[in-house]
Design a protein around this motif. Structure first.
Motif, PDB file in Angstrom:
ATOM      1  N   TYR A 196      34.272  49.666  40.171  1.00 21.28           N
ATOM      2  CA  TYR A 196      33.303  48.712  39.639  1.00 21.28           C
ATOM      3  C   TYR A 196      33.961  47.332  39.626  1.00 21.28           C
ATOM      4  CZ  TYR A 196      30.124  52.301  37.688  1.00 21.28           C
ATOM      5  OH  TYR A 196      29.249  53.336  37.510  1.00 21.28           O
ATOM      6  N   CYS A 197      33.195  46.309  39.961  1.00 19.43           N
ATOM      7  CA  CYS A 197      33.711  44.941  39.897  1.00 19.43           C
ATOM      8  C   CYS A 197      32.730  44.067  39.130  1.00 19.43           C
ATOM      9  CB  CYS A 197      33.925  44.375  41.303  1.00 19.43           C
ATOM     10  SG  CYS A 197      34.699  42.734  41.303  1.00 19.43           S
ATOM     11  N   VAL A 198      33.266  43.300  38.172  1.00 19.26           N
ATOM     12  CA  VAL A 198      32.445  42.384  37.370  1.00 19.26           C
ATOM     13  C   VAL A 198      32.687  40.965  37.872  1.00 19.26           C
ATOM     14  CG1 VAL A 198      31.918  41.508  35.077  1.00 19.26           C
ATOM     15  CG2 VAL A 198      32.596  43.906  35.366  1.00 19.26           C
ATOM     16  N   LEU A 199      31.648  40.367  38.418  1.00 21.21           N
ATOM     17  CA  LEU A 199      31.703  39.003  38.945  1.00 21.21           C
ATOM     18  C   LEU A 199      31.087  38.068  37.914  1.00 21.21           C
ATOM     19  CD1 LEU A 199      30.185  40.190  42.298  1.00 21.21           C
ATOM     20  CD2 LEU A 199      32.567  39.500  42.078  1.00 21.21           C
ATOM     21  N   ILE A 200      31.849  37.089  37.457  1.00 22.97           N
ATOM     22  CA  ILE A 200      31.389  36.220  36.371  1.00 22.97           C
ATOM     23  C   ILE A 200      31.239  34.790  36.872  1.00 22.97           C
ATOM     24  CG2 ILE A 200      31.823  35.415  34.034  1.00 22.97           C
ATOM     25  CD1 ILE A 200      33.592  37.820  33.576  1.00 22.97           C
TER      26      ILE A 200
ATOM     27  N   ARG B 262      36.294  39.214  38.489  1.00 14.75           N
ATOM     28  CA  ARG B 262      36.438  38.025  39.324  1.00 14.75           C
ATOM     29  C   ARG B 262      35.764  36.848  38.620  1.00 14.75           C
ATOM     30  NH1 ARG B 262      38.978  41.453  41.227  1.00 14.75           N
ATOM     31  NH2 ARG B 262      39.202  42.137  43.398  1.00 14.75           N
ATOM     32  N   LEU B 263      36.558  35.859  38.248  1.00 11.67           N
ATOM     33  CA  LEU B 263      36.001  34.633  37.669  1.00 11.67           C
ATOM     34  C   LEU B 263      35.638  33.710  38.829  1.00 11.67           C
ATOM     35  CD1 LEU B 263      38.505  34.044  34.714  1.00 11.67           C
ATOM     36  CD2 LEU B 263      36.253  35.136  34.640  1.00 11.67           C
ATOM     37  N   LEU B 264      34.350  33.551  39.078  1.00 12.47           N
ATOM     38  CA  LEU B 264      33.884  32.817  40.250  1.00 12.47           C
ATOM     39  C   LEU B 264      33.912  31.316  40.049  1.00 12.47           C
ATOM     40  CD1 LEU B 264      30.779  35.023  41.152  1.00 12.47           C
ATOM     41  CD2 LEU B 264      33.114  35.215  42.040  1.00 12.47           C
TER      42      LEU B 264
END
Length: 335
Positions: A189-193, A214-216
């Motif tokens: 799972y990946c959380v893109l913020i 990932r802090l976008l």
């Protein structure tokens, strides 16, 4: 209406862009990169010039900024043009009394614009009642389901399950709990913020940031639409009541499963179409895994809700259109 219409904002916002387009208004995003005081002076001067140009037409302003709304209200008293304020949820609801003079100033700006504007647009009935109790006139109009860019760039996202957390790192957004929740999710799972994480003092290289986060940072409109279209689900959270999160409309537009906060307002608005979570990491992680295990169900539910909300928006818009066409609605403003 046959009058010229301008829509002025000091904060570029998808809601304003979509509503201005529907209204046929000339859209002006007034901005400045100067220091705080100079910035507000420059924006005020530009705004005065724009409003003067449209003084024989209809002026619509977005609030925030409260200062912008108050400035437009002051000019309305001088030039007698019809004024509409599109008011977001910035009423200081649930906040205590402040001794800060700056807070009192923006409160006065808010109260003044509510009373002077011919109409204040809000997103739900509760806020409509707030406006009317303060002596204003209000109508409910939630966000229009946006049109996402179909030519958005293609993306190859890092996870098997990619969760797009739409965030501005405001105090009401439990972003720290989301980051903690990522540690409780499976490794694929990946959380893109999205959003400017620097204003929250976050460092992407910190040990606090899990490997599957990932802090976008700030992304362009085109890139944002791409993330919306390529993610597996969207998450938009708030601890504030009476707030309708904008990312939820974008989830409906893209047909993406939605995880949002378990507030009364959001539950009433999204009904069975979303998965709700409390503002703690365990609940957030459980919601993400539940949606990931049942993606087709949530896609169907959000698609059905999109159809219903589109119908509701058209009904609300027709009420606004009736108001605009009724010359008597702009009492004491007709030349």
């Amino acid at each position: 209406m046959t009058k010229d219409i301008c829509w002025i904002t000091w904060e570029d916002h998808r809601r304003s862009i979509e509503l201005a387009k529907e209204l046929g208004a000339d859209y002006y995003f007034v901005k400045s990169n100067e220091a705080f005081i100079v910035r507000h002076i420059l924006k005020a001067v530009k705004t005065i010039s724009l409003i003067y140009r449209y003084r024989n037409g209809l002026v619509v302003v977005q609030n925030p900024s409260r200062i912008l709304a108050a400035l437009a209200a002051l000019m309305k008293l001088i030039f007698r043009f019809p004024l509409i304020v599109d008011r977001h949820t910035n009423f200081r609801l649930g906040k205590g009394i402040s001794l800060n003079p700056a807070i009192w100033f923006v409160i006065l700006c808010s109260e003044f614009s509510l009373k002077v504007a011919d109409l204040t647009i809000v997103t739900n009935e509760f806020l409509k009642n707030v406006v009317e109790k303060k002596g204003g006139r209000a109508i409910v109009l939630h966000d229009k389901i946006p049109e996402l860019k179909q030519d958005a760039q293609s993306l190859e996202l890092p996870g098997k399950v990619n969760i797009l957390f739409v965030c501005t790192f405001s105090p009401d957004e439990p972003y720290l709990e989301v980051i903690k929740a990522a540690e409780q999710l499976p490794n694929d799972y990946c959380v893109l913020i999205t959003g400017n994480y620097e204003k929250a003092g976050l460092d992407p290289s910190s040990d606090f940031i899990a490997n599957n986060v990932r802090l976008l940072g700030f992304v362009s409109s085109n890139a944002y639409d791409a993330y919306v279209q390529y993610c597996d689900m969207m998450m938009v959270l708030t601890t504030s009541e009476w707030v309708l999160v904008c990312g939820g409309y974008e989830a409906m537009a893209a047909g993406k499963p939605l995880i949002t906060s378990d507030t009364m307002t959001l539950k009433a608005f999204y009904g069975q179409s979303a998965e709700y979570t409390s503002a703690n990491s365990k609940s957030i992680a459980q919601a993400a895994m539940k949606v990931a295990n049942n993606p087709d169900i949530y896609k169907h539910l959000i698609a059905q809700e999109c159809l219903e909300k589109t119908k509701l928006w058209r009904k609300q818009w027709s009420e606004l259109d009736t108001f605009l066409e009724n010359a008597e609605a702009f009492s004491s403003t007709t030349r």
